[in-house]
Enzyme design. Structure first.
Site, PDB file in Angstrom:
ATOM      1  N   SER A 133       0.852  -1.188   0.000  1.00  0.00           N
ATOM      2  CA  SER A 133       0.000   0.000   0.000  1.00  0.00           C
ATOM      3  C   SER A 133       0.882   1.230   0.000  1.00  0.00           C
ATOM      4  CB  SER A 133      -0.899  -0.002   1.247  1.00  0.00           C
ATOM      5  OG  SER A 133      -1.568   1.230   1.403  1.00  0.00           O
ATOM      6  N   TYR A 146      -2.815  -0.601  10.542  1.00  0.00           N
ATOM      7  CA  TYR A 146      -2.618  -0.980   9.142  1.00  0.00           C
ATOM      8  C   TYR A 146      -1.265  -0.494   8.641  1.00  0.00           C
ATOM      9  CZ  TYR A 146      -3.904  -1.720   4.215  1.00  0.00           C
ATOM     10  OH  TYR A 146      -3.955  -2.133   2.904  1.00  0.00           O
TER      11      TYR A 146
END
Length: 275
Positions: A133, A146
């Site tokens: 990501s 995250y």
């Protein structure tokens, strides 16, 4: 010969788009999911769909065995993809919440990858593609759990790429920004399980910011792309003779990659605190 790939997290979003796109390209796709009902749905669509839940070692071993039994003991590629968020301020994250998200977003990925490496070593080739990501190299508030898993994934993958450079195995990171998926909805149960926001020192922030974004969709983000944008980069990572170590997806990833290189840390912190 038909090439084979195991893709995790195929119930929706990036995983489903990748399974569909590569299947249409002629790959033999093993589209795994963590829930049996999703596996059954994909089987009805014509996919081979082993059950693999990153938080359950038994399913990791059994799912990989199912794949290798079907192929005669070979596999050309693995696309590690399934992950979730646990939104909340870091000060409100119980340590057990971090343990839980690392099981799903990091430890399970490592377990599956490590189990597959001997197979790829024996056959003399293979590609491990990791769906990271933009949050694997920059941070955003409320996403600490995250962020931490994706930063860890980037470090582990970079290390494996160096360690395995003489083996014929390639290790690649794909770094999407905003992509159409169910990650917002799927993170709600984890928020409700772990975050005692009503007793937080930041209760007003939860009420006025995070919970509104979490529970009420405002439509696509400004730069959001469909999951197929990730599949385009995945195809290159799988077929290029010398795949790139990293593939950016979406405009925000390119912008943040540039800002991280050129801005001092405090200046970048200011930019990220306003997003």
């Amino acid at each position: 010969m038909q090439k084979s790939i195991l893709i995790t997290g195929c119930s929706s979003g990036i995983g489903y788009a990748a399974a569909t796109g590569l299947h249409n390209d002629g790959w033999r796709v093993f589209a795994s999911c963590r829930k049996q009902e999703d596996c059954d749905r994909l089987k009805a669509e014509g996919f081979e769909s082993p059950l693999i839940d990153y938080t359950d070692s038994t399913t990791i071993a059994a799912g990989l065995k199912e794949v290798l039994d079907a192929t005669g003991g070979t596999l050309d590629a693995l696309f590690n993809n399934g992950a979730h968020g646990t939104p909340g301020a870091v000060e409100d994250l119980p340590t057990d919440a971090l343990r839980a998200i690392f099981e799903a977003n990091f430890f399970g990925w490592h377990e599956l990858t490590r189990a597959l490496i001997p197979v790829m070593r024996r056959q003399g080739h293979g590609r491990i593609i990791q769906c990271s990501s933009v949050l694997g190299f920059i941070t955003l508030p409320w996403r600490g759990a995250y962020n931490a898993t994706k930063f860890a994934l980037e470090g582990l993958t970079d290390t494996m790429r160096i360690e395995m450079r003489d083996t014929g195995l390639h290790f690649v990171l794909i770094e999407p920004g905003p992509v159409t998926s169910k990650i917002r909805e799927n993170s709600i149960p984890h928020f409700e399980r772990w975050i005692d926001w009503q007793n937080s020192a930041r209760r007003d922030d939860y009420e006025n910011k995070l919970r509104k974004r979490l529970y009420h969709s405002t439509g696509p983000d400004k730069f959001e792309l469909p999951a197929e944008a990730v599949v385009e980069k995945l195809r290159h990572a799988l077929t290029a003779p010398r795949p790139k170590p990293r593939y950016y997806v979406t405009t925000p990833t390119y912008i943040m990659g540039t800002l991280r290189r050129i801005l001092p840390t405090r200046a970048l912190d200011w930019v990220l605190s306003r997003t």
